[in-house]
Design an enzyme around this catalytic site. Structure first.
Site, PDB file in Angstrom:
ATOM      1  N   LYS A 130     -22.364 -35.060 -23.655  1.00 52.96           N
ATOM      2  CA  LYS A 130     -23.516 -35.690 -22.988  1.00 52.96           C
ATOM      3  C   LYS A 130     -24.510 -36.073 -24.058  1.00 52.96           C
ATOM      4  O   LYS A 130     -24.559 -35.446 -25.131  1.00 52.96           O
ATOM      5  CB  LYS A 130     -24.174 -34.708 -22.023  1.00 52.96           C
ATOM      6  CG  LYS A 130     -25.034 -35.369 -20.972  1.00 52.96           C
ATOM      7  CD  LYS A 130     -24.197 -35.818 -19.802  1.00 52.96           C
ATOM      8  CE  LYS A 130     -24.967 -36.568 -18.757  1.00 52.96           C
ATOM      9  NZ  LYS A 130     -24.174 -36.706 -17.514  1.00 52.96           N
ATOM     10  N   ASP A 170     -26.182 -42.504 -17.108  1.00 54.19           N
ATOM     11  CA  ASP A 170     -26.699 -41.361 -16.343  1.00 54.19           C
ATOM     12  C   ASP A 170     -28.117 -41.786 -15.931  1.00 54.19           C
ATOM     13  O   ASP A 170     -28.393 -42.999 -15.887  1.00 54.19           O
ATOM     14  CB  ASP A 170     -26.688 -40.079 -17.193  1.00 54.19           C
ATOM     15  CG  ASP A 170     -26.928 -38.814 -16.365  1.00 54.19           C
ATOM     16  OD1 ASP A 170     -25.987 -38.345 -15.704  1.00 54.19           O
ATOM     17  OD2 ASP A 170     -28.063 -38.284 -16.358  1.00 54.19           O
TER      18      ASP A 170
HETATM   19  P1  NDP Z   1     -30.735 -43.353 -11.818  1.00 56.13           P
HETATM   20  O1  NDP Z   1     -31.590 -43.438 -13.033  1.00 56.13           O
HETATM   21  O2  NDP Z   1     -30.022 -44.565 -11.345  1.00 56.13           O
HETATM   22  O3  NDP Z   1     -31.593 -42.795 -10.604  1.00 56.13           O
HETATM   23  C1  NDP Z   1     -32.214 -41.571 -10.695  1.00 56.13           C
HETATM   24  C2  NDP Z   1     -32.995 -41.331  -9.424  1.00 56.13           C
HETATM   25  O4  NDP Z   1     -33.448 -39.981  -9.402  1.00 56.13           O
HETATM   26  C3  NDP Z   1     -34.238 -42.195  -9.334  1.00 56.13           C
HETATM   27  O5  NDP Z   1     -34.536 -42.443  -7.996  1.00 56.13           O
HETATM   28  C4  NDP Z   1     -35.283 -41.311 -10.005  1.00 56.13           C
HETATM   29  O6  NDP Z   1     -36.610 -41.568  -9.619  1.00 56.13           O
HETATM   30  C5  NDP Z   1     -34.858 -39.945  -9.497  1.00 56.13           C
HETATM   31  N1  NDP Z   1     -35.264 -38.939 -10.479  1.00 56.13           N
HETATM   32  C6  NDP Z   1     -34.915 -38.881 -11.781  1.00 56.13           C
HETATM   33  N2  NDP Z   1     -35.505 -37.858 -12.397  1.00 56.13           N
HETATM   34  C7  NDP Z   1     -36.270 -37.268 -11.466  1.00 56.13           C
HETATM   35  C8  NDP Z   1     -37.133 -36.157 -11.496  1.00 56.13           C
HETATM   36  N3  NDP Z   1     -37.332 -35.455 -12.620  1.00 56.13           N
HETATM   37  N4  NDP Z   1     -37.730 -35.811 -10.329  1.00 56.13           N
HETATM   38  C9  NDP Z   1     -37.539 -36.526  -9.193  1.00 56.13           C
HETATM   39  N5  NDP Z   1     -36.731 -37.608  -9.111  1.00 56.13           N
HETATM   40  C10 NDP Z   1     -36.114 -37.959 -10.235  1.00 56.13           C
HETATM   41  O7  NDP Z   1     -29.711 -42.166 -12.105  1.00 56.13           O
HETATM   42  P2  NDP Z   1     -28.325 -41.816 -11.382  1.00 56.13           P
HETATM   43  O8  NDP Z   1     -28.378 -42.220  -9.958  1.00 56.13           O
HETATM   44  O9  NDP Z   1     -27.243 -42.322 -12.240  1.00 56.13           O
HETATM   45  O10 NDP Z   1     -28.318 -40.221 -11.516  1.00 56.13           O
HETATM   46  C11 NDP Z   1     -28.798 -39.364 -10.485  1.00 56.13           C
HETATM   47  C12 NDP Z   1     -28.175 -37.996 -10.653  1.00 56.13           C
HETATM   48  O11 NDP Z   1     -26.754 -38.099 -10.553  1.00 56.13           O
HETATM   49  C13 NDP Z   1     -28.432 -37.319 -11.998  1.00 56.13           C
HETATM   50  O12 NDP Z   1     -28.491 -35.918 -11.799  1.00 56.13           O
HETATM   51  C14 NDP Z   1     -27.172 -37.649 -12.798  1.00 56.13           C
HETATM   52  O13 NDP Z   1     -26.956 -36.714 -13.832  1.00 56.13           O
HETATM   53  C15 NDP Z   1     -26.139 -37.535 -11.713  1.00 56.13           C
HETATM   54  N6  NDP Z   1     -24.875 -38.220 -11.943  1.00 56.13           N
HETATM   55  C16 NDP Z   1     -24.807 -39.541 -12.266  1.00 56.13           C
HETATM   56  C17 NDP Z   1     -23.585 -40.156 -12.414  1.00 56.13           C
HETATM   57  C18 NDP Z   1     -23.464 -41.616 -12.699  1.00 56.13           C
HETATM   58  O14 NDP Z   1     -22.333 -42.088 -12.754  1.00 56.13           O
HETATM   59  N7  NDP Z   1     -24.560 -42.367 -12.845  1.00 56.13           N
HETATM   60  C19 NDP Z   1     -22.334 -39.411 -12.314  1.00 56.13           C
HETATM   61  C20 NDP Z   1     -22.497 -38.031 -11.896  1.00 56.13           C
HETATM   62  C21 NDP Z   1     -23.730 -37.488 -11.746  1.00 56.13           C
HETATM   63  P3  NDP Z   1     -37.663 -42.127 -10.727  1.00 56.13           P
HETATM   64  O15 NDP Z   1     -37.378 -43.577 -10.817  1.00 56.13           O
HETATM   65  O16 NDP Z   1     -39.002 -41.808 -10.149  1.00 56.13           O
HETATM   66  O17 NDP Z   1     -37.418 -41.396 -12.014  1.00 56.13           O
HETATM   67  O1  2IT Z   2     -22.730 -36.833 -15.003  1.00 55.88           O
HETATM   68  C1  2IT Z   2     -21.790 -37.641 -15.053  1.00 55.88           C
HETATM   69  O2  2IT Z   2     -20.635 -37.340 -14.715  1.00 55.88           O
HETATM   70  C2  2IT Z   2     -22.081 -39.009 -15.500  1.00 55.88           C
HETATM   71  N1  2IT Z   2     -23.231 -39.325 -15.770  1.00 55.88           N
HETATM   72  C3  2IT Z   2     -20.971 -39.997 -15.681  1.00 55.88           C
HETATM   73  C4  2IT Z   2     -20.318 -39.806 -17.008  1.00 55.88           C
HETATM   74  C5  2IT Z   2     -19.286 -40.826 -17.382  1.00 55.88           C
HETATM   75  O3  2IT Z   2     -18.786 -40.703 -18.510  1.00 55.88           O
HETATM   76  O4  2IT Z   2     -18.949 -41.714 -16.592  1.00 55.88           O
END
Ligand code: NDP
Ligand code: 2IT
Length: 451
Positions: A130, A170
């Protein structure tokens, strides 16, 4: 837990905390795994002699570096970036990059640690890593984000490659950032390769990668619900976050017949009593992904919805909750509200969104609960499929990718049942996911000798 197991867990954690002081998120992620696997280790003491857990909790390598860049006014900024290369027993390091002001070493290590087990669950050949930076893309122009990405990649490119380490997105890193990072990588290395995933469709990306995490969450939830003879049909669903994972979890849940009531960001949440529909969701896509606005602007188009500033959605009565924002967003009091209002199924889209106290409340209430490392693995799994397509220089159809994603989520669910079913038939998905993945990683590490 018996006395031996308890003592083993406590002494292991005491040493880990002494060695990694102040890294509370890392401690939390490790404790969860150690508590799950300690009884298994007790039955196979050679795992203690091989010091497998000690090795798994020490990253193979951590890279920390300076990222200097200039904003549009010419002012200089210095950010700190990380890449934690945690474990390569199963394949090249694989895992996302997070750009968020909160990023620090503890958060990077917890995410890389969880990623190792998540990737093992997918059964694809990927190790765990990561990275990210304390840079916040919020309020920055495209040109500023591009300069930052180029500066970051100028250093990071020394440490990554299609067979070494393959970053992706992420929080704060989506298609735009992957594009800028890829462009700079290609320019510096003179190589068009699959070193990053989440690429654009017409330059090496996989169909369904943007959708994969959210869709995978819903496919996994379908398997869980089926155990109770239920489905998404007619269920009230609350979702936190409004980014990549939340958007596609909402889309799939809705298409499976659910009524999606909430979305949020770090400023507050919206509650749409009538539920989202395709038109409303398209507005959210445009608002968040193109205009990069805030979720409260949902009310500018749909004034009948309510906005709750500074709050999280967990008090809205629901059947199913999908936390899709960030770590520790469900605390004990939130878990109590969820259970009290009749929520019977919590499926994590985010990484570690529930605190240990919240998880204990879900388990005590015997509700369906799945940790992110199992239920959000669809994203990285589809990244693995993107790597395969890049290697064979082909592009699969959406149907082909979706079928593989479905199968992978269903296999992960089966692995959780295999190792997580308790005597009374309750499925402890935390235990199931941790033991199933631990065995795969541990076996590979032992096969490869003391490295
Ligand atoms: P994005 O940046 O697209 O969206 C993140 C969302 O979460 C936004 O709405 C953001 O709001 C909110 N957020 C972020 N940080 C905080 C915080 N500290 N407190 C409250 N709200 C918060 O990210 P993703 O959708 O990609 O990721 C969301 C979650 O999913 C994370 O935990 C990530 O690790 C996990 N994840 C992502 C994957 C991927 O493929 N993208 C795969 C597996 C897991 P704001 O704009 O206000 O910050
Ligand atoms: O938390 C996760 O699994 C991700 N942000 C996606 C990682 C990836 O390599 O697609």
């Amino acid at each position: 837990m018996n006395k031996f197991t308890e003592k083993y867990v406590e002494s292991f954690m005491a040493e880990l905390i002494a060695k990694n002081p102040g890294e509370s998120e890392f401690h939390q992620a490790v404790r969860e795994v150690v508590e799950s696997v300690a009884p298994y280790i007790e039955a196979y003491p050679y795992l203690i002699d091989f010091k497998i857990l000690e090795r798994m909790t020490e990253p193979e390598r951590v890279i920390i570096f300076r990222v200097p860049w200039t904003d549009d006014r010419g002012e200089i900024h210095i950010n700190r970036a990380f890449r934690v290369q945690m474990n390569s027993a199963l394949g090249p390091y694989k895992g996302g990059l997070r750009f968020h002001a909160s990023v620090n070493l503890s958060i990077m290590k917890f995410l890389a640690f969880e990623q190792t087990f998540k990737n093992a669950l997918t059964s694809l050949p990927m190790g765990g890593g990561k990275g990210g930076s304390d840079f916040s893309p919020r309020g920055k122009s495209d040109a500023e984000v591009m300069r930052f990405c180029q500066s970051l990649m100028t250093e990071l490119q020394k440490y990554i490659g299609p067979d070494t380490d393959v970053p992706a997105g992420d929080i704060g890193v989506g298609g735009r950032e992957i594009g800028y990072l890829f462009g700079q990588y290609k320019r510096l290395r003179d190589e068009f390769s699959g070193t990053l995933t989440g690429k654009g469709l017409n330059w090496g990306g996989s169909r369904l990668r943007p959708e994969a995490t959210g869709y995978g969450v819903c496919y996994f939830a379908q398997e869980m619900l089926a155990l109770k003879g239920k489905s998404f049909e007619g269920q009230r669903v609350i979702i936190s976050g409004s980014g990549n994972v939340a958007q596609y979890a909402a889309q799939k849940a809705m298409r499976l017949g659910a009524k999606v009531l909430t979305l949020s960001d770090s400023d507050g949440f919206i509650y749409d009593e009538k539920g989202l529909d395709e038109e409303k969701l398209n507005f959210v896509f445009e608002l968040k992904n193109i205009r990069r606005g805030r979720i409260k602007e949902y009310l500018s188009r749909y004034p009948e919805a309510k906005y709750f500033p500074g709050a999280k959605p967990w008090e809205i009565p629901c059947d199913i909750a999908l936390p899709c924002a960030t770590q520790n967003e469900i605390q004990a009091s939130d878990a109590e509200s969820l259970v009290a209002s009749g929520c019977y199924c919590v499926v994590e889209g985010a990484n570690m969104p529930s605190t240990p106290e919240a998880i204990a409340i879900f388990h005590k209430a015997r509700i369906l609960y799945s940790p992110g490392k199992a239920s959000n693995a669809g994203g990285v799994a589809t990244s693995g499929l993107e790597m395969s397509q890049n290697s064979i220089r082909q592009k699969w159809t959406a149907e082909e990718v979706d079928a593989q994603l479905h199968r992978i989520m269903s296999d992960i669910h089966a692995a959780c049942l295999k190792y997580g079913m308790e005597e009374d038939g309750y499925v402890n998905y935390v235990k199931g996911a941790n033991i199933a993945s631990f065995i795969k990683v541990a076996d590979a590490m032992i096969d490869q000798g003391l490295v």
